[in-house]
Each structure stands twice: as structure tokens, then as C-alpha cells.
Write an enzyme that holds these catalytic residues in place. Structure first.
Site, short mmCIF file in Angstrom:
data_model
loop_
_atom_site.label_atom_id
_atom_site.label_comp_id
_atom_site.label_asym_id
_atom_site.label_seq_id
_atom_site.Cartn_x
_atom_site.Cartn_y
_atom_site.Cartn_z
N GLY A 136 -18.32 0.51 18.74
CA GLY A 136 -17.64 0.04 19.96
C GLY A 136 -16.33 0.73 20.17
CB CYS A 168 -4.18 -2.33 7.27
SG CYS A 168 -3.15 -3.79 7.05
CD GLU A 207 -3.49 -9.44 -1.51
OE1 GLU A 207 -2.72 -9.88 -2.37
OE2 GLU A 207 -4.66 -9.82 -1.38
CB THR A 256 -0.90 -0.02 1.25
OG1 THR A 256 -1.62 -1.26 1.25
CG2 THR A 256 -1.88 1.14 1.25
N GLY A 316 -8.29 -0.75 14.67
CA GLY A 316 -6.85 -0.73 14.94
C GLY A 316 -6.18 -1.63 13.92
NE ARG A 324 -11.90 -9.83 4.55
CZ ARG A 324 -13.06 -10.48 4.41
NH1 ARG A 324 -14.10 -10.12 5.12
NH2 ARG A 324 -13.19 -11.49 3.57
CE LYS A 333 -5.08 -2.02 1.13
NZ LYS A 333 -4.23 -3.14 1.36
CE LYS A 351 -8.77 -9.07 11.31
NZ LYS A 351 -9.24 -8.91 9.96
#
Ligand code: UGA
Length: 436
Positions: free
Chosen positions: A256, A263, A151, A121, A260, A154, A207, A326
Site C-alpha cells: 500500500g 523508527c 527495545e 537505537t 512511516g 511497537r 535492533k 499507522k
């Protein structure tokens, strides 16, 4: 086809493995000898479901090999994927030093006709500058072309996202490059994945704008959570109602603690820096606000925690459930949870953390926190429980059992993901941002 992949971090290793699994001969390169040794032993240095079996399978078949040599890379293939990291520089812009180092190491060895394909990126305009850089160093300067193929994978779903992405983006300067990329991705294209051919600059922008849009969606719903809190409304019910509008949809609208990871936060800051340097004030101010709303969520959870323990966190025992940025990942880079843990500790709280997979990584960054092997161990004697990363395991916790372990049955569900009714029925005081 014979392909090479330069940089075997998260993106590069996944890409190399998936390219080999598509049937290509792949030589993957990294300057870090340790990474090469680990990958060669079929071990992924990070938690990514499904990656290790595929790595082993393709090592065993001989289609995937690893090296530290740029000469080997230049000689091996005619398509070279650049997959090195673009971390955040001190001023928020993208730090391109690894991209430059990779290109500078490779270019002097490029003698035959070849295509360098950027996947990292990068700020818009980078690809064109890299091409000039490659050509000034390559012995057969005009033989080297450059394309950009961003790309969108995830973490936690990296294999699935690489093998069957929502779309393939090919930023090219020539029909030759587009044809080569269509050959590389022949299988997913034949399976119906859209392949979109465009210029280099647009491909670079796809991207960053995708990540900026996703971050904006999350910050939008978190801003709505603030409104909900002010008027006593429920952001979860609000989202449910919004999501029935197909134009809005349900995904990336979970309010919530905010976003984070390695990326979204860095990419919106880098895009903001680009927009400022281009003089596009609208994007710069929009993304500045998206970032500020996101950081505000962390401060809000600390405020809620302080209120829940009667005003002061000093000496209070706080159990934290989830420390990965996550669920489904062991990554703690810019983890909202780890940030909150740090702020709790700064306020004098005694923090005991649990996470199904991310504790070893968290302990490297925050060795001062206590790490518990189980949820009950983390919650033992706690004055407050914070649910900060919404692992499925935590939704399966028996609130009656946990009430018997804590000093005070109070929980802040910072991810709005628990069944509040169930917890309240078990005697818990439940608070969640944006929920009554
Ligand atoms: C993100 C993008 O989703 C990928 O498409 C992209 O390829 C990748 O960045 C990248 O640039 O390499 P990733 O960082 O793995 O992927 O994580 P996401 O699933 O996007 O989640 C990012 C953060 O947003 C997490 O902290 C998550 O908890 C948070 N989030 C997500 C919310 O707070 N609310 C939501 O509704 C969704």
C-alpha cells in the site's frame, strides 16, 4: 531492585512503567520539567492503549517516581537505563547528541558500582565509545559497566511488547552485567521469554537489522505491487498465497502506502549511513533501494489521485481518512498520510482530514489542512476519498451512506484494506495500488 530510567519519551516512559509493574523501585528522569509534571499526574503525553492505567497504578503504589535530577538518579539505583531519543541528523545518520548529553550528565555522579544499560537505537560501536566516555568522567571509573539491551516495542502495543517481548537481548562485557540483567527481567524470563546474551556490537546490530528487515519486507511487497499494477495482477491475492509458505509468513507484507513513523524510516537511513562509513556497500545500496521504493509509494498515490479526478487536483475536494502513521497510534512523525496530504495541498487540492485520534498532532504540523470531526463531515462534497491509514473504524464505514455525502463516489484505498466488492456494489469507483 532499584532502577532508574533516563529519558521519558515513548520508550522511556513505557519502560519505566513496565519495570515498576514488574515489582522494581523505579526513578525516572527527564530534563524536560513539563514531561515530569505530566507523568507525575499519571498522564501519558501520547496515545498508548493500556499505559495510563498502569502508570497510575505504579505511581499510587509508590514504586514509580519522577525527577529532573541526575544526582538523584546516580544515588538511587545501580542499574541505569538510557532511553533518550536518537533522531535523524541532516545527513541521515543518527544524531547522538541526547545520548551524549545524558551520559555526560550522569557519569560525574557515578561513585558506586553500577551498570548503565542502553536501550536507544544507536549505530554499532556506540556502546563501546559511551563506556569510554562514562569512564573518563566517573569518579569511580572502573566501577561503571555498560550493557546494551535494545527495545523492540511497537507503538500501540508498547505495554504488551515491554512486558512480554518476543525476546530479550543482553549485550554485555561481563558475567556480572548479564546476571544483573537476568535479575531485572526475572519475571519475563521465568515466563519463557528467551534471554539472549551476546557482545555489545551484536546487540546493537540486532535492533537495527530487525528494523531493516521489517522495512525490506514492506518494500519488497510494495515493489511487487508495482509489478502487479503493470500486468493487472492483484497484490492482495499474491500476498495471501505467499503467506501460506511458513518461511515467508503473513506479517509485514501488507502492500500500500508504505512505512512511516519515528523508527523504521530513520533507522534504515542511519543504518545505511553506518554501512557506508564501514564500507559495506551491499547493505548501503539495499537500504537505499528500500527507502526509495517506500517514498515511491507516496508519489504513486498522488498520481492515482490525479488520474481519479481527471488530471488536475487544483480546486478538487479530497477527503482523507486516517493521518496517523499507522492505526492504533496518534503519532504523525513521518506519517505517509500526512506527507500525501501535504502533496495534495501543494497541488491545489482542498484537503479535509479525519482520524480517530491523531488530528491534534497533525494540526500542529499542518495547520493549513481542514480537520473534520466525523467521516461524513470530511467527505461532504468530496470529489475523491483517500483511505490512507487503515483504522478498523474505516472498514466499518457504510459505503451506501458515504455515497450520499460525496460529490463523486471515488475512493483510493491506499492501504488495500477495504472490501472493494462491497464499495463497488454501493456504486463506488475503487482504486488500490497493486490491485486491478
Ligand atoms: C517499529 C518496529 O516494528 C518495532 O519492533 C520497533 O521496536 C520500533 O519500530 C522501534 O524501533 O522503536 P513502529 O514504528 O511502532 O515499530 O511501527 P510498525 O508497526 O513497525 O509500523 C511501521 C510502519 O510500517 C507503519 O507506517 C505501518 O503502516 C507500515 N507497515 C507495517 C506497512 O506498510 N505494511 C506492513 O505490512 C506493516
Amino acid at each position: 531492585m532499584r532502577l532508574t530510567v533516563i529519558g521519558i519519551g515513548y520508550l522511556g516512559l513505557t519502560h519505566a512503567v513496565c519495570m515498576a509493574d514488574l515489582g522494581h523501585e523505579v526513578l525516572a528522569m527527564d530534563v524536560d520539567q513539563q514531561k515530569i509534571v505530566t507523568a507525575g499526574r499519571a498522564e501519558a503525553p501520547f496515545f498508548e492503549p493500556g499505559l495510563e492505567p498502569l502508570l497510575r497504578k505504579n505511581l499510587d503504589s509508590g514504586r514509580l517516581r519522577f525527577t529532573t535530577s541526575c544526582t538523584d538518579v546516580a544515588e538511587f539505583g545501580d542499574v541505569h537505563f538510557l532511553c533518550v531519543g536518537t533522531p535523524e541528523a541532516a545527513d541521515g545518520a543518527a544524531d547522538l547528541r541526547y545520548v551524549h548529553a545524558a551520559v555526560d550528565a550522569l557519569a560525574p555522579h557515578l561513585r558506586d558500582r553500577c551498570l548503565v544499560v542502553g536501550k536507544s537505537t544507536v549505530p554499532v560501536g556506540t556502546a563501546r565509545r559511551l563506556l569510554a566516555r562514562i569512564r573518563s568522567a566517573a569518579p569511580a571509573a572502573d566501577a561503571a559497566d555498560l550493557a546494551w539491551n535494545p527495545e523492540f516495542l511497537r507503538e500501540g502495543l508498547a505495554v504488551q511488547d515491554s512486558v512480554s517481548p518476543d525476546r530479550l537481548v543482553f549485550g554485555v562485557r561481563s558475567e556480572w552485567a548479564a546476571t544483573l540483567l537476568r535479575q531485572v527481567y526475572a519475571r519475563p524470563l521465568a515466563a519463557g521469554v528467551p534471554g539472549l546474551v551476546m557482545d555489545l556490537e551484536t546487540a546493537e546490530l540486532v535492533k537495527v537489522s530487525a528494523n531493516a528487515f521489517l522495512a525490506t519486507k514492506i518494500s519488497f511487497i510494495n515493489a511487487m505491487a508495482e509489478v502487479c499494477e503493470t500486468v493487472g495482477a492483484d497484490v492482495v491475492r499474491l500476498t495471501e498465497a505467499l503467506s501460506h509458505d511458513e518461511r515467508i509468513g503473513r506479517r509485514f507484507l501488507s502492500a500500500g502506502l508504505g512505512f512511516g513513523g519515528g523508527c523504521l524510516p530513520k533507522d534504515i537511513r542511519a543504518f545505511r549511513a553506518t554501512a557506508m562509513s564501514l564500507g559495506v556497500k551491499s547493505v548501503a545500496s539495499l537500504l537505499g533501494e528500500v527507502d526509495a521504493i517506500n517514498s515511491g509509494r507516496r508519489a504513486r498515490v498522488i498520481e492515482m489521485a490525479r488520474e481519479a479526478v481527471d488530471g488536475s487536483l487544483a480546486g478538487r475536494r479530497v477527503a482523507v481518512l486516517g493521518v496517523a502513521f499507522k492505526p492504533g497510534s496518534d503519532d504523525v512523525r513521518d506519517s505517509p498520510s500526512l506527507d500525501v496530504c501535504g502533496r495534495l495541498a501543494q497541488n491545489g487540492a482542498i484537503v479535509s482530514v479525519h482520524d480517530p485520534v491523531a488530528m491534534p498532532n497533525a494540526a500542529k504540523v499542518r495547520p493549513d489542512l481542514r480537520y473534520a470531526r466525523s467521516v461524513p463531515e470530511a467527505a461532504e462534497g468530496a470529489h475523491l476519498v483517500l483511505h490512507l491509514t487503515e483504522w478498523a473504524d474505516y472498514r466499518a464505514i457504510d459505503p451506501v451512506m458515504l455515497a450520499g455525502v460525496v460529490a463523486r463516489p471515488t475512493i483510493i484505498d491506499a492501504r488495500c484494506a477495504l472490501d472493494a466488492g462491497l464499495w463497488r456494489a454501493a456504486g463506488w469507483t475503487v482504486r488500490a495500488p497493486g490491485r486491478p
